[in-house]
Scaffold this motif. Structure first.
Motif, PDB file in Angstrom:
ATOM      1  N   THR A  11      51.271  -6.829  76.108  1.00  0.00           N
ATOM      2  CA  THR A  11      51.846  -5.486  75.982  1.00  0.00           C
ATOM      3  C   THR A  11      51.404  -4.838  74.675  1.00  0.00           C
ATOM      4  O   THR A  11      50.987  -3.664  74.657  1.00  0.00           O
ATOM      5  CB  THR A  11      53.387  -5.557  76.052  1.00  0.00           C
ATOM      6  OG1 THR A  11      53.763  -6.200  77.279  1.00  0.00           O
ATOM      7  CG2 THR A  11      54.012  -4.175  75.983  1.00  0.00           C
ATOM      8  N   THR A  12      51.473  -5.574  73.590  1.00  0.00           N
ATOM      9  CA  THR A  12      51.056  -5.059  72.284  1.00  0.00           C
ATOM     10  C   THR A  12      49.581  -4.682  72.291  1.00  0.00           C
ATOM     11  O   THR A  12      49.193  -3.617  71.789  1.00  0.00           O
ATOM     12  CB  THR A  12      51.340  -6.097  71.178  1.00  0.00           C
ATOM     13  OG1 THR A  12      52.746  -6.351  71.147  1.00  0.00           O
ATOM     14  CG2 THR A  12      50.865  -5.616  69.823  1.00  0.00           C
ATOM     15  N   LEU A  13      48.752  -5.528  72.868  1.00  0.00           N
ATOM     16  CA  LEU A  13      47.319  -5.238  72.934  1.00  0.00           C
ATOM     17  C   LEU A  13      47.045  -3.973  73.750  1.00  0.00           C
ATOM     18  O   LEU A  13      46.167  -3.185  73.393  1.00  0.00           O
ATOM     19  CB  LEU A  13      46.560  -6.424  73.518  1.00  0.00           C
ATOM     20  CG  LEU A  13      46.413  -7.610  72.575  1.00  0.00           C
ATOM     21  CD1 LEU A  13      45.955  -8.849  73.332  1.00  0.00           C
ATOM     22  CD2 LEU A  13      45.450  -7.275  71.449  1.00  0.00           C
ATOM     23  N   LEU A  14      47.784  -3.770  74.818  1.00  0.00           N
ATOM     24  CA  LEU A  14      47.609  -2.548  75.613  1.00  0.00           C
ATOM     25  C   LEU A  14      47.894  -1.310  74.767  1.00  0.00           C
ATOM     26  O   LEU A  14      47.178  -0.314  74.858  1.00  0.00           O
ATOM     27  CB  LEU A  14      48.519  -2.570  76.846  1.00  0.00           C
ATOM     28  CG  LEU A  14      48.055  -3.468  77.983  1.00  0.00           C
ATOM     29  CD1 LEU A  14      49.175  -3.700  78.990  1.00  0.00           C
ATOM     30  CD2 LEU A  14      46.833  -2.870  78.665  1.00  0.00           C
ATOM     31  N   ASP A  22      54.654   2.477  74.322  1.00  0.00           N
ATOM     32  CA  ASP A  22      55.310   1.210  74.673  1.00  0.00           C
ATOM     33  C   ASP A  22      55.761   1.195  76.130  1.00  0.00           C
ATOM     34  O   ASP A  22      55.561   0.201  76.829  1.00  0.00           O
ATOM     35  CB  ASP A  22      56.510   0.946  73.758  1.00  0.00           C
ATOM     36  CG  ASP A  22      56.112   0.578  72.345  1.00  0.00           C
ATOM     37  OD1 ASP A  22      54.945   0.171  72.141  1.00  0.00           O
ATOM     38  OD2 ASP A  22      56.957   0.685  71.441  1.00  0.00           O
ATOM     39  N   ALA A  23      56.350   2.294  76.580  1.00  0.00           N
ATOM     40  CA  ALA A  23      56.865   2.351  77.948  1.00  0.00           C
ATOM     41  C   ALA A  23      55.739   2.177  78.971  1.00  0.00           C
ATOM     42  O   ALA A  23      55.899   1.472  79.969  1.00  0.00           O
ATOM     43  CB  ALA A  23      57.609   3.667  78.178  1.00  0.00           C
ATOM     44  N   GLY A  24      54.601   2.802  78.731  1.00  0.00           N
ATOM     45  CA  GLY A  24      53.462   2.681  79.644  1.00  0.00           C
ATOM     46  C   GLY A  24      52.904   1.273  79.687  1.00  0.00           C
ATOM     47  O   GLY A  24      52.566   0.756  80.753  1.00  0.00           O
ATOM     48  N   ALA A  25      52.811   0.645  78.523  1.00  0.00           N
ATOM     49  CA  ALA A  25      52.304  -0.727  78.455  1.00  0.00           C
ATOM     50  C   ALA A  25      53.270  -1.689  79.135  1.00  0.00           C
ATOM     51  O   ALA A  25      52.847  -2.578  79.887  1.00  0.00           O
ATOM     52  CB  ALA A  25      52.076  -1.130  77.001  1.00  0.00           C
TER      53      ALA A  25
END
Length: 86
Positions: A11-14, A22-25
């Motif tokens: 998620t962080t990498l995205l 954040d919500a999209g990832a």
């Protein structure tokens, strides 16, 4: 790393690689979980590393882009058909 930490890393990498919020990832990672994308990672701890997390982030983003492009093409075809009927 734990399975949960691995998902957090993806998620962080995205967010870092693709400037997603954040919500999209999170949405991408949750959808991938629902599609059982991460089942092998859960079963095999060796797959939960930073290199694999980056590969998975790239794969998830590319899949998202492919879906968006497919949807756009479908919409264009529908618009063309509607114009032809007029």
């Amino acid at each position: 790393m734990s399975y949960e930490a691995y998902l957090d890393e993806v998620t962080t990498l995205l967010t870092e690689l693709y400037d997603l919020d954040d919500a999209g990832a999170i949405k991408l990672v949750v959808a991938a979980q629902d599609a059982e994308f991460f089942v092998p990672h859960d079963a095999n701890e060796a797959m939960r590393n930073l290199e694999q997390a980056k590969k998975d982030a790239v794969t998830l983003y590319q899949q998202k882009q492919n879906r968006v492009q497919t949807q756009e093409k479908q919409q264009q075809r529908q618009q063309q058909r509607a114009k032809q009927k007029k």
